[in-house]
Each structure stands twice: as structure tokens, then as C-alpha cells.
Scaffold this motif. Structure first.
Motif, PDB file in Angstrom:
ATOM      1  N   LEU A  18       0.826  -1.210   0.000  1.00 48.38           N
ATOM      2  CA  LEU A  18       0.000   0.000   0.000  1.00 48.38           C
ATOM      3  C   LEU A  18       0.859   1.257   0.000  1.00 48.38           C
ATOM      4  N   SER A  19       1.925   1.255   0.751  1.00 50.14           N
ATOM      5  CA  SER A  19       2.819   2.410   0.802  1.00 50.14           C
ATOM      6  C   SER A  19       3.449   2.666  -0.557  1.00 50.14           C
ATOM      7  N   GLU A  20       3.836   1.601  -1.266  1.00 47.08           N
ATOM      8  CA  GLU A  20       4.413   1.758  -2.604  1.00 47.08           C
ATOM      9  C   GLU A  20       3.379   2.347  -3.565  1.00 47.08           C
ATOM     10  N   ARG A  21       2.146   1.854  -3.486  1.00 46.53           N
ATOM     11  CA  ARG A  21       1.090   2.372  -4.369  1.00 46.53           C
ATOM     12  C   ARG A  21       0.801   3.846  -4.101  1.00 46.53           C
ATOM     13  N   LEU A  22       0.753   4.212  -2.828  1.00 41.40           N
ATOM     14  CA  LEU A  22       0.505   5.610  -2.483  1.00 41.40           C
ATOM     15  C   LEU A  22       1.650   6.498  -2.942  1.00 41.40           C
ATOM     16  N   ALA A  23       2.882   6.010  -2.844  1.00 35.70           N
ATOM     17  CA  ALA A  23       4.033   6.803  -3.266  1.00 35.70           C
ATOM     18  C   ALA A  23       4.019   7.008  -4.780  1.00 35.70           C
ATOM     19  N   ALA A  24       3.486   6.044  -5.525  1.00 36.04           N
ATOM     20  CA  ALA A  24       3.454   6.140  -6.981  1.00 36.04           C
ATOM     21  C   ALA A  24       2.284   6.991  -7.478  1.00 36.04           C
ATOM     22  N   THR A  25       1.271   7.208  -6.637  1.00 35.08           N
ATOM     23  CA  THR A  25       0.107   7.993  -7.031  1.00 35.08           C
ATOM     24  C   THR A  25       0.426   9.473  -6.922  1.00 35.08           C
ATOM     25  N   PRO A  26       0.151  10.248  -7.986  1.00 36.58           N
ATOM     26  CA  PRO A  26       0.431  11.685  -7.893  1.00 36.58           C
ATOM     27  C   PRO A  26      -0.476  12.336  -6.853  1.00 36.58           C
ATOM     28  N   PRO A  27       0.008  13.369  -6.208  1.00 34.04           N
ATOM     29  CA  PRO A  27      -0.819  14.033  -5.198  1.00 34.04           C
ATOM     30  C   PRO A  27      -2.040  14.672  -5.865  1.00 34.04           C
ATOM     31  N   PRO A  28      -3.127  14.807  -5.125  1.00 29.61           N
ATOM     32  CA  PRO A  28      -4.307  15.456  -5.698  1.00 29.61           C
ATOM     33  C   PRO A  28      -3.995  16.915  -6.015  1.00 29.61           C
ATOM     34  N   PRO A  29      -4.692  17.464  -7.001  1.00 33.63           N
ATOM     35  CA  PRO A  29      -4.426  18.862  -7.333  1.00 33.63           C
ATOM     36  C   PRO A  29      -4.766  19.770  -6.157  1.00 33.63           C
ATOM     37  N   ALA A  30      -4.030  20.834  -6.040  1.00 35.59           N
ATOM     38  CA  ALA A  30      -4.284  21.795  -4.967  1.00 35.59           C
ATOM     39  C   ALA A  30      -5.639  22.445  -5.214  1.00 35.59           C
ATOM     40  N   PRO A  31      -6.368  22.733  -4.169  1.00 42.31           N
ATOM     41  CA  PRO A  31      -7.666  23.387  -4.356  1.00 42.31           C
ATOM     42  C   PRO A  31      -7.477  24.732  -5.063  1.00 42.31           C
ATOM     43  N   ALA A  32      -8.436  25.050  -5.912  1.00 48.68           N
ATOM     44  CA  ALA A  32      -8.353  26.311  -6.637  1.00 48.68           C
ATOM     45  C   ALA A  32      -8.459  27.470  -5.654  1.00 48.68           C
ATOM     46  N   THR A  33      -7.600  28.419  -5.811  1.00 49.03           N
ATOM     47  CA  THR A  33      -7.654  29.604  -4.961  1.00 49.03           C
ATOM     48  C   THR A  33      -7.930  30.804  -5.838  1.00 49.03           C
ATOM     49  N   ALA A  34      -8.572  31.763  -5.265  1.00 48.56           N
ATOM     50  CA  ALA A  34      -8.886  32.979  -6.004  1.00 48.56           C
ATOM     51  C   ALA A  34      -7.605  33.774  -6.220  1.00 48.56           C
ATOM     52  N   PRO A  35      -7.497  34.401  -7.370  1.00 46.56           N
ATOM     53  CA  PRO A  35      -6.318  35.244  -7.614  1.00 46.56           C
ATOM     54  C   PRO A  35      -6.205  36.333  -6.552  1.00 46.56           C
ATOM     55  N   GLU A  36      -4.998  36.744  -6.287  1.00 48.21           N
ATOM     56  CA  GLU A  36      -4.726  37.789  -5.300  1.00 48.21           C
ATOM     57  C   GLU A  36      -5.591  39.013  -5.603  1.00 48.21           C
ATOM     58  N   GLY A  37      -6.234  39.540  -4.595  1.00 46.51           N
ATOM     59  CA  GLY A  37      -7.035  40.742  -4.758  1.00 46.51           C
ATOM     60  C   GLY A  37      -8.484  40.501  -5.142  1.00 46.51           C
ATOM     61  N   THR A  38      -8.882  39.250  -5.376  1.00 47.93           N
ATOM     62  CA  THR A  38     -10.258  38.967  -5.776  1.00 47.93           C
ATOM     63  C   THR A  38     -11.241  39.388  -4.691  1.00 47.93           C
ATOM     64  N   PHE A  39     -10.914  39.130  -3.465  1.00 42.57           N
ATOM     65  CA  PHE A  39     -11.813  39.426  -2.351  1.00 42.57           C
ATOM     66  C   PHE A  39     -11.353  40.659  -1.572  1.00 42.57           C
ATOM     67  N   TRP A  40     -10.958  41.698  -2.289  1.00 40.96           N
ATOM     68  CA  TRP A  40     -10.428  42.895  -1.643  1.00 40.96           C
ATOM     69  C   TRP A  40     -11.450  43.547  -0.714  1.00 40.96           C
ATOM     70  N   ALA A  41     -12.721  43.563  -1.074  1.00 38.71           N
ATOM     71  CA  ALA A  41     -13.732  44.158  -0.191  1.00 38.71           C
ATOM     72  C   ALA A  41     -13.897  43.305   1.069  1.00 38.71           C
TER      73      ALA A  41
END
Length: 170
Positions: A18-41
Motif C-alpha cells: 500500500l505504501s508503494e502504491r501511495l508513493a506512486a500515485t500523484p498528489p491530488p491537485p491543490a484546491p483552486a484559490t482565487a487570484p490575489e485581490g479577488t476578495f479585496w472588499a
């Protein structure tokens, strides 16, 4: 029955596989974040609030329609909103709960401000029905009568109206 050592060895082999399989699996994509300044208000609002407070609601807008410009910002704390008597808002909200009245507001904001111009729009009903709706919207504060059969959305209601419509459309 297998010996404890055999069972332990089998479990260690499974964990290793199981450890070998997990090491071979690519990490999940990072959650999408809003571009800098999107939530300025929102960021500005958070900076102005006490850390231990319940929060606040802010709406703001800059609007240009039919040759008019409206700038508006309003905010309230969550504590104030929850402590308020919401039943007092029923009249203003129920006035918006009619398709003809919403169409009237859109037409008036768009520049058709006279009763005669509005009466030309067949979907708004008879002249009597039109006057009824105009009176209801005026009584609820969504319209002001400017005399000579002219109506306007009060400047302090333009951005709140558009904020309500935005929220309703989500």
C-alpha cells in the motif's frame, strides 16, 4: 492456525504494498484559490472587525445605468442583523415578489420613467394595473414619484436592489 509471526509478516507485506502504491500515485491537485485581490472588499471588512465578533455583511457597488451613476456601500454586523425585527422587512421584500413590479423597476432603471412610456409596454397590464403596481412600489420605497407622471428608483435603493437580485439568482 497461522503463527503470530506469519500473520504479522503478511500484514507488513500488505502495508509495504500500500505504501508503494501511495508513493506512486500523484498528489491530488491543490484546491483552486482565487487570484490575489479577488476578495479585496471582504479582506478590508475582515480587517475592520474584532477577532471575537460574529462577523458582518457588506454590500457595495458602482453602477452606471441610463446616464446615471450610483456609488453605494452599506454594512451591518451579524449581531445587529440577528437582533433586528425581520418582520419589518416584509413589505419591502413582498413588493419585489411580483414579475410585473420587477419588470417596472428594470424599465425605470433603464430610462423609461414616465407613466406614458411604461403604459406602452403591453406586458405591464392595463393603465389601472400599472398605477396599482407603481403605488405599491412607491409605498415600499423602491420608487419615488418625481411629478408629472415620472418615477425613479431612489439612488440609495439602486445598489441594494441589484444586490438582492444578485443574491436571488444564486
Amino acid at each position: 492456525m497461522d503463527s503470530v509471526e506469519d500473520r504479522l509478516a503478511a500484514l507488513e507485506a500488505q502495508v509495504a504494498a500500500l505504501s508503494e502504491r501511495l508513493a506512486a500515485t500523484p498528489p491530488p491537485p491543490a484546491p483552486a484559490t482565487a487570484p490575489e485581490g479577488t476578495f479585496w472588499a471582504l479582506d478590508g471588512l475582515k480587517q475592520r472587525l474584532p477577532a471575537d465578533g460574529a462577523g458582518a455583511v457588506l454590500y457595495t457597488g458602482t453602477v452606471r445605468v441610463a446616464g446615471q451613476h450610483y456609488d453605494w456601500q452599506y454594512g451591518r454586523t451579524v449581531d445587529d442583523l440577528l437582533a433586528a425585527d425581520w418582520t419589518e422587512l416584509a413589505g419591502a421584500l413582498s413588493a419585489l415578489a411580483h414579475p410585473v413590479r420587477l419588470r417596472l423597476l428594470r424599465e425605470i432603471l433603464g430610462g423609461r420613467q414616465s407613466t406614458s412610456e411604461l403604459a406602452e409596454i403591453e406586458e405591464l397590464g392595463t393603465t389601472g394595473q400599472l398605477h396599482h403596481h407603481l403605488r405599491q412600489m412607491t409605498a415600499a420605497g423602491w420608487l419615488r414619484s418625481g411629478g408629472r407622471g415620472r418615477h425613479a428608483v431612489p439612488a440609495e435603493r439602486v445598489v441594494p436592489l441589484l444586490a438582492i437580485l444578485t443574491a436571488a439568482g444564486r
